[in-house]
Write an enzyme that holds these catalytic residues in place. Sequence first.
Site, mmCIF file in Angstrom:
data_model
loop_
_atom_site.group_PDB
_atom_site.id
_atom_site.type_symbol
_atom_site.label_atom_id
_atom_site.label_comp_id
_atom_site.label_asym_id
_atom_site.label_seq_id
_atom_site.Cartn_x
_atom_site.Cartn_y
_atom_site.Cartn_z
ATOM 1 N NE ARG A 25 -0.476 0.086 5.012
ATOM 2 C CZ ARG A 25 -0.279 1.180 5.741
ATOM 3 N NH1 ARG A 25 -0.680 2.368 5.276
ATOM 4 N NH2 ARG A 25 0.309 1.128 6.917
ATOM 5 C CG HIS A 38 6.263 7.702 -4.856
ATOM 6 N ND1 HIS A 38 5.174 7.077 -5.444
ATOM 7 C CD2 HIS A 38 6.165 9.024 -5.196
ATOM 8 C CE1 HIS A 38 4.460 7.971 -6.107
ATOM 9 N NE2 HIS A 38 5.030 9.156 -5.974
ATOM 10 N NE ARG A 39 6.528 0.529 0.408
ATOM 11 C CZ ARG A 39 5.249 0.543 0.060
ATOM 12 N NH1 ARG A 39 4.641 1.679 -0.201
ATOM 13 N NH2 ARG A 39 4.567 -0.590 -0.015
ATOM 14 C CG LEU A 40 10.741 8.553 -1.911
ATOM 15 C CD1 LEU A 40 10.620 9.753 -2.854
ATOM 16 C CD2 LEU A 40 12.164 7.994 -1.935
ATOM 17 C CG HIS A 41 9.339 5.122 4.418
ATOM 18 N ND1 HIS A 41 8.018 5.105 4.031
ATOM 19 C CD2 HIS A 41 9.854 3.908 4.070
ATOM 20 C CE1 HIS A 41 7.726 3.925 3.490
ATOM 21 N NE2 HIS A 41 8.824 3.194 3.496
#
Length: 212
Positions: free
Chosen positions: A8, A189-192
């Site tokens: 997700r 975009h998983r750019l945490h």
Amino acid sequence: MNLENLRREYLKGGLHRDQLADDPIVQFERWMTQIIATNIPDPNAMTVATVDADGQPSQRIVLLKGLDQRGFVFYTNLRSRKAQDLKHNPRISLHFPWHCLERQVKVCGIAEPLSAAESLKYFVSRPRESQLAAWASQQSRPISSRSMLLQQFEAMKNKFGKGEIPLPDFWGGYRVKPQRIEFWQGGVHRLHDRFQYTRQADDSWSIERLEP
């Protein structure tokens, strides 16, 4: 079972340096207040990781029961696996998985035993059944059946009757003095967003952003 497609996006917002408190305990309290407000079960649940004498890591879920500038407090059987691990290696890691807010907090530090007085103060605040359970269970030891555990519980009920239940000499608490605390906020975009506080020699904290 196909797990590869379970994914997700993280869309609840980012975390910026100017949003952070200079003190990680203050920042943690802010986040804890917010997670409590969601009414999720056990908002103070944390994974506790220790390492045994052979270097094998072990994890379990424990409830955070205290927090101040000195550190994070939890209680346990002092003969348990985690307590035996901490006896030879006091280094410890705590992890708070607050998925509903797309957040995590990781704490790395040193576990120090609480005084008997501190442990007693908390012990007497527990429900009577929990006090009895502390006496009945030899935590982490093998047992033949649940019925045996219930027999041990009933034996403790009979032993103490309606009288005061004393603090077991094998039960107490630990305070984790943090050396590093990381705050993680999920990002698109998983750019945490990840920020790590590191304790300095003078007990001040430095803050740095980590790549996701």
